[in-house]
Write a protein that holds these residues in place. Sequence first.
Motif, PDB file in Angstrom:
ATOM      1  N   LEU A  27       0.738  -1.068   0.152  1.00  0.00           N
ATOM      2  CA  LEU A  27      -0.083   0.067   0.001  1.00  0.00           C
ATOM      3  C   LEU A  27       1.004   1.293  -0.044  1.00  0.00           C
ATOM      4  O   LEU A  27       0.458   1.998  -0.683  1.00  0.00           O
ATOM      5  N   LEU A  28       1.851   1.432   0.787  1.00  0.00           N
ATOM      6  CA  LEU A  28       2.849   2.406   0.921  1.00  0.00           C
ATOM      7  C   LEU A  28       3.561   2.591  -0.617  1.00  0.00           C
ATOM      8  O   LEU A  28       3.476   3.781  -1.211  1.00  0.00           O
ATOM      9  N   ASP A  29       4.010   1.533  -1.293  1.00  0.00           N
ATOM     10  CA  ASP A  29       4.624   1.536  -2.513  1.00  0.00           C
ATOM     11  C   ASP A  29       3.642   2.096  -3.613  1.00  0.00           C
ATOM     12  O   ASP A  29       4.087   3.043  -4.449  1.00  0.00           O
ATOM     13  N   LEU A  30       2.256   1.557  -3.686  1.00  0.00           N
ATOM     14  CA  LEU A  30       1.316   1.849  -4.513  1.00  0.00           C
ATOM     15  C   LEU A  30       0.975   3.419  -4.234  1.00  0.00           C
ATOM     16  O   LEU A  30       0.637   4.387  -5.205  1.00  0.00           O
ATOM     17  N   ALA A  31       0.816   4.004  -2.954  1.00  0.00           N
ATOM     18  CA  ALA A  31       0.713   5.252  -2.841  1.00  0.00           C
ATOM     19  C   ALA A  31       1.511   6.215  -3.371  1.00  0.00           C
ATOM     20  O   ALA A  31       1.407   7.297  -4.080  1.00  0.00           O
TER      21      ALA A  31
END
Length: 324
Positions: A27-31
Amino acid sequence: MSELVTGEAVALELRPARLPSRALAVLLDLAVAVAVYVAVTIALVASTSSLDGAAQTALTIATFVLVLVGGPIAVETLSHGRSLGKMACGLRVVRDDGGPIRFRHSLVRGLIGVIEILMTFGVIACIASLVSARGRRLGDVFAGTLVVRERVPFSSGGFLPPPPPWLAGRFSGLDLSAVPDDLWLAVRQYLSRAGQLDSRVGWAMAERLAADVSARTGAPVPREVPPPAYLAAVLQERQARETRRAFGGASTGEGAALVGPTAPVVPVAPASMAPPPVPPGPQPVSPSVPPSVPPSAPPSHDRPEVSRHVPPGGRPGTGFVPPA
């Protein structure tokens, strides 16, 4: 713990990352990727407003592929398996043998991740991670990789339990010089991990180590002493001997340094002793004595006469009397 065997036949114990930590990292990478994609798209739309619709569509697709697919692949390749989300969660992508990943591993993980993460909103990746024993998704299975935890929580595995108090000094007479260092290391590792072992396995290991130590020392293990307590007492005795050997000379030298040269002690007659009698005859008169006091006057109790004591060295007194 997951045991991996390297190409040199070395077993590595690694902690595979589970689904919650991996989902948070994704999720952090996608954000971050979506934020970069939106910023790049706005810049392209503002700079290519004069182009036709087909060119803008092609640029949009190229931007999507480069930012959302090529970006994570490049980051994982250059950082050896540590993206921004994985760095924040303390994770890393490694090969099945524990080595660092290369471009082909990141490429396979990124291409399959488009299907199992982006197109299906992570449903396939979650199912695969729950089914796998090591928490691997399909991209890890095809690429031959594994996501492990780099930051392991603190544990008291390095704590050495002390021996029972009734064994204090029990093995002070043992000859420990024949016990090799690798056997001491094995004893120390066993004592530090005894709480993590199965009771039967730990007891068998303690009996084997105690037998090896007793065979090297030449003294059997007492029957009333359990093998773990025997190992702890013998290891404590060795550590005490090493401490005395290392710091025994330093403490002696420090004590000797504090003692400096002493001044010669001059014997002083006690105040209660009467002064020796003055021999008859003329006595030398000191220039410091007032003329009102005759030299031959008997000593008074208010002003005792200075004893003309001869020092032990044999040198006579100078006759000098300090002024009153």
